[in-house]
Design a protein around this motif. Structure first.
Motif, short mmCIF file in Angstrom:
data_model
loop_
_atom_site.label_atom_id
_atom_site.label_comp_id
_atom_site.label_asym_id
_atom_site.label_seq_id
_atom_site.Cartn_x
_atom_site.Cartn_y
_atom_site.Cartn_z
N ALA A 53 5.33 8.39 74.12
CA ALA A 53 4.52 7.18 74.30
C ALA A 53 4.48 6.35 73.01
CB ALA A 53 3.11 7.56 74.73
N ASN A 54 4.35 7.00 71.86
CA ASN A 54 4.29 6.26 70.60
C ASN A 54 5.63 5.62 70.26
OD1 ASN A 54 1.57 6.75 70.02
ND2 ASN A 54 2.03 8.74 69.10
N SER A 80 5.88 2.61 72.47
CA SER A 80 4.97 1.59 71.98
C SER A 80 5.50 0.93 70.71
CB SER A 80 3.60 2.21 71.72
OG SER A 80 2.69 1.26 71.22
N THR A 83 1.86 2.90 77.60
CA THR A 83 1.33 4.16 77.07
C THR A 83 0.12 4.67 77.86
OG1 THR A 83 0.00 2.91 75.46
CG2 THR A 83 2.17 3.68 74.77
N ILE A 86 1.31 6.72 80.92
CA ILE A 86 2.02 7.95 80.54
C ILE A 86 1.03 9.00 80.06
CG2 ILE A 86 3.64 8.95 78.88
CD1 ILE A 86 5.28 6.41 79.06
N ASN A 87 0.15 8.63 79.15
CA ASN A 87 -0.82 9.61 78.61
C ASN A 87 -1.76 10.13 79.70
OD1 ASN A 87 0.15 9.46 75.95
ND2 ASN A 87 -1.11 7.66 75.50
#
Length: 456
Positions: free
Chosen positions: A360-361, A364, A413, A416-417
């Motif tokens: 995710a990061n 992003s 994100t 996903i998280n």
């Protein structure tokens, strides 16, 4: 004892002493003292004379050649040879369905070999039947790839609802952050933190302003995370069952638990901060009232140890959010449920969430960095001036353009998280509590789990 129909292995003598389908006796017909076939069944094969001896004759009804071969090896002269196999289907074949045959329930309601879900004799074991998949995941214990794929599939299948929720939350959050930074935080001076000649009062004031601004941004982000997690948890739980859900339905389902979820998400960071503070406090006290070097070393060691404990607790409580939303639990009860589900699987839960966070990061960053450099290029000082600045006194152009990148990144994100956390919670419940049976019934899957239930 009579064998259950469909379970007798090829080559074994029928328990009633008569071959299936034969009208005459099962034993040899040249038994001494009996010229005519007797109406009584022959003796047990263990008491029969050696078929390899002189004068022995066997029934003319023999199995077709090439169906099976007897084990090779030296014969034991002291052990009688078993009778030949009864006529019938060979290995790997299946008789037509009929009373007592393959494909029909035997005594006690148990299904025989060869029926769906049971391997036939000689057919080999081809593995378990595929699990039902009414929604984005199969209803069985999940692998890492299936959890990640389920989160992405939820976003792809229900993109209107998922991206609508994420976009709304991200836009509202970023507008508040931009207004806060443009109207309030740009007046915050951090120059004293980089000035070696600054007085203690200046350092204290500058540090307080930085902490206040950071806390305000963190609080806004925390509220956004709570809202997105609450709504996306409901969407993901419906996606597992293959049922669509609108944003209004997700909000009506999640609204009673939002306040509790906010308390949970606030409580967990406070617990982690308290643990870290407790680990570093002895070193700080030693540095203030005693040896400064020893105090710093003790604070570092204590901080590292406390950080490990805090990380262990955060992973242990990481499934509390979906437990609170889906089981309608309270804050303390949801933390207890999370600890129970994670027990024995800490490293697996940690690895999956770490992988999801890294992915995710990265996504992003890929989205936000181009907008950041574009905002710096269109700003007054350019990219070089932005890199050399201390991050204060940012212009409105930079804040708006970089904010657009943050909105797009948050749209990706958030789902996903939230999706990985919910699917990981469902996976742990499937592994420990057979939740797949309840999910299959809720999804309307016909006959799921009846085989397991009939075998008890």
């Amino acid at each position: 004892m009579k064998d259950t129909p469909g379970w007798a292995s090829p080559g074994s003598a029928p328990s009633d002493g008569q071959e299936p389908g034969a009208s005459g006796p099962a034993g040899p017909t040249d038994r001494p003292g009996s010229a005519e076939p007797s109406d009584q069944p022959g003796p047990d094969p263990q008491d029969a004379p050696d078929p390899q001896g002189p004068g022995s004759q066997w029934s003319k009804q023999q199995p077709p050649p090439g169906q099976w071969s007897a084990p090779t090896g030296p014969a034991d002269p002291g052990r009688p040879t078993p009778p030949p196999p009864p006529p019938g289907p060979g290995w790997g074949t299946q008789p037509p369905p009929g009373p007592g045959g393959y494909g029909t329930p035997g005594p006690g309601g148990h299904r025989a070999y060869g029926t769906p879900g049971y391997p036939a004799w000689g057919g080999g074991w081809g593995g378990p039947p595929p699990a039902a998949k009414p929604g984005v995941i199969p209803l069985r214990p999940l692998g890492v790839g299936e959890i990640l794929d389920g989160a992405v599939s939820t976003m792809r299948t229900y993109w209107r609802t998922v991206l609508g929720i994420s976009l709304t939350v991200a836009v509202v959050t970023e507008i508040l952050v931009i207004l806060l930074q443009g109207l309030v935080l740009n007046d915050t001076s951090t120059a004293a933190l980089d000035d070696p000649s600054a007085t203690p009062s200046e350092l204290t004031r500058a540090l307080g302003e930085v902490m206040l601004s950071s806390s305000a941004v963190f609080l806004i982000s925390l509220i956004a995370t709570v809202a997105a997690t609450a709504l996306l948890t409901t969407v993901t739980s419906r996606a597992v069952l293959g049922r669509p859900v609108t944003t209004g339905e997700a909000w009506r389902d999640a609204r009673p638990q939002v306040v509790k979820l906010f308390g949970l998400i606030v409580l967990l960071p406070l617990i982690a901060a308290a643990i870290v503070l407790g680990g570093t406090l002895p070193g700080i006290l030693v540095a203030i009232f005693g040896n400064a070097d020893a105090g710093v070393a003790l604070a570092v060691v204590g901080g590292i140890a406390a950080g490990v404990v805090a990380l262990w607790l955060m992973i242990r409580f990481s499934l509390a959010s979906p437990a609170l939303m889906l089981e309608k639990q309270g804050v303390v009860k949801s933390m207890s449920r999370s600890a129970k589900l994670v027990r024995g699987s800490w490293w697996r839960v940690f690895g999956i969430q770490l992988l999801a966070g890294i992915i995710a990061n990265i996504i992003s960053a890929i989205v936000i960095l181009p907008f950041t450099f574009l905002a710096a290029a269109l700003g007054g000082d350019g990219v070089i001036g932005f890199l050399n600045s201390d991050g204060s006194n940012l212009g409105w152009t930079f804040l708006i353009i970089s904010g657009i990148g943050s909105v797009i990144g948050s749209m990706i994100t958030f789902p996903i998280n939230a999706g990985v956390t919910v699917l990981l919670y469902i996976d742990q419940r499937i592994r420990r509590e057979a939740l797949d049976l309840e999910l299959a019934r809720a999804a309307g899957v016909q006959g799921y789990g009846t085989d397991a239930g009939s075998g008890g």
